[in-house]
Write an enzyme that holds these catalytic residues in place. Sequence first.
Site, PDB file in Angstrom:
ATOM      1  N   ILE A 149       0.675  -1.246   0.010  1.00 11.63           N
ATOM      2  CA  ILE A 149      -0.042  -0.026  -0.071  1.00 11.63           C
ATOM      3  C   ILE A 149       0.869   1.033   0.068  1.00 11.63           C
ATOM      4  O   ILE A 149       1.595   1.566   1.028  1.00 11.63           O
ATOM      5  CB  ILE A 149      -1.027  -0.097   1.144  1.00 11.63           C
ATOM      6  CG1 ILE A 149      -1.946  -1.134   1.110  1.00 11.63           C
ATOM      7  CG2 ILE A 149      -1.707   1.290   1.477  1.00 11.63           C
ATOM      8  CD1 ILE A 149      -2.992  -1.020   2.112  1.00 11.63           C
ATOM      9  N   PRO A 150       0.912   1.838  -1.145  1.00  9.77           N
ATOM     10  CA  PRO A 150       2.126   2.868  -1.307  1.00  9.77           C
ATOM     11  C   PRO A 150       1.774   4.363  -0.609  1.00  9.77           C
ATOM     12  O   PRO A 150       1.747   5.527  -1.243  1.00  9.77           O
ATOM     13  CB  PRO A 150       1.880   3.247  -2.905  1.00  9.77           C
ATOM     14  CG  PRO A 150       0.575   2.949  -3.257  1.00  9.77           C
ATOM     15  CD  PRO A 150       0.072   1.980  -2.309  1.00  9.77           C
ATOM     16  N   CYS A 151       2.091   4.233   0.797  1.00  8.69           N
ATOM     17  CA  CYS A 151       1.913   5.403   1.485  1.00  8.69           C
ATOM     18  C   CYS A 151       3.182   6.166   1.176  1.00  8.69           C
ATOM     19  O   CYS A 151       2.945   7.483   1.628  1.00  8.69           O
ATOM     20  CB  CYS A 151       1.837   5.149   2.937  1.00  8.69           C
ATOM     21  SG  CYS A 151       3.058   4.103   3.520  1.00  8.69           S
ATOM     22  N   HIS A 152       4.192   5.735   0.496  1.00  6.44           N
ATOM     23  CA  HIS A 152       5.087   6.842   0.250  1.00  6.44           C
ATOM     24  C   HIS A 152       4.784   7.727  -0.974  1.00  6.44           C
ATOM     25  O   HIS A 152       5.623   8.961  -1.127  1.00  6.44           O
ATOM     26  CB  HIS A 152       6.506   6.021  -0.276  1.00  6.44           C
ATOM     27  CG  HIS A 152       6.171   5.339  -1.522  1.00  6.44           C
ATOM     28  ND1 HIS A 152       5.747   4.187  -1.645  1.00  6.44           N
ATOM     29  CD2 HIS A 152       6.232   5.574  -3.050  1.00  6.44           C
ATOM     30  CE1 HIS A 152       5.528   3.667  -2.646  1.00  6.44           C
ATOM     31  NE2 HIS A 152       5.976   4.469  -3.757  1.00  6.44           N
TER      32      HIS A 152
END
Length: 248
Positions: A149-152
């Site tokens: 889950i690409p929280c970056h």
Amino acid sequence: MTQDPLLTGLAALAAEPPESLLDRIAARWVRVPAPIGELTVAYTDHGIAYVHAGDGFTQAFRERFGRPLLPAARPPAGLLPALRTGRLSGLRLDLRGLSDFQRAVLEATRAIPRGEVRPYSWIAARIGSPRAVRAVGTALGRNPVPLLIPCHRVTRSDGAVGDYVFGTTAKERLLLAEGVDLDRLRGLAGERVFYLASDTTGVVCFPTCHNARRITPAHRHGFRSVAQARAAGYRPCRTCRPAEDVPA
């Protein structure tokens, strides 16, 4: 990895417990390569549950999930390409134990395409809690499955990339590898420009939206807010869906 008392008890049984029972009780762990270095990943019978970098994996996992751990012979199918690209392609995630708010934040984050970023305020507005920007940041800081889950891809509106579970340097590396022009974003933010509009299409977008990247300089106009762009006659992009708020 230290032995877990529950696993020790199971090992003392007269017969081997079936794998299906073990997988309902314990989690499996495996070390895998990733764009930011080696990671330790834990998964259950419901999917990938935890992605961790550095030392202290066992203690961190048990404190958070309360399950014993068993080593896995190989990574689950699809895990390695998912870590590289952020596309799950059928790989399941085990997000049990998260609150409804945390789940909503992570689901909204999954919608951010590779090579694009959104501000924390966009996540808050998208889940129907526009004033909960700080709570969004807290939820992302506790994302159990970063990269998957690409929280970056969630950044600050002032041009800074913001905090990240694996550190700011890793966040910048990931974004640059995905093609995000961080210097350009910082430059726009310094001019108080958070949205870009095209006088050809009449649409206003986030600067990293693929539609915004096609706007030629002669037809490009910058705005501080979507409200300001609307007042100038532009409508929000239906692809990146900029929120009706003033970045902070």
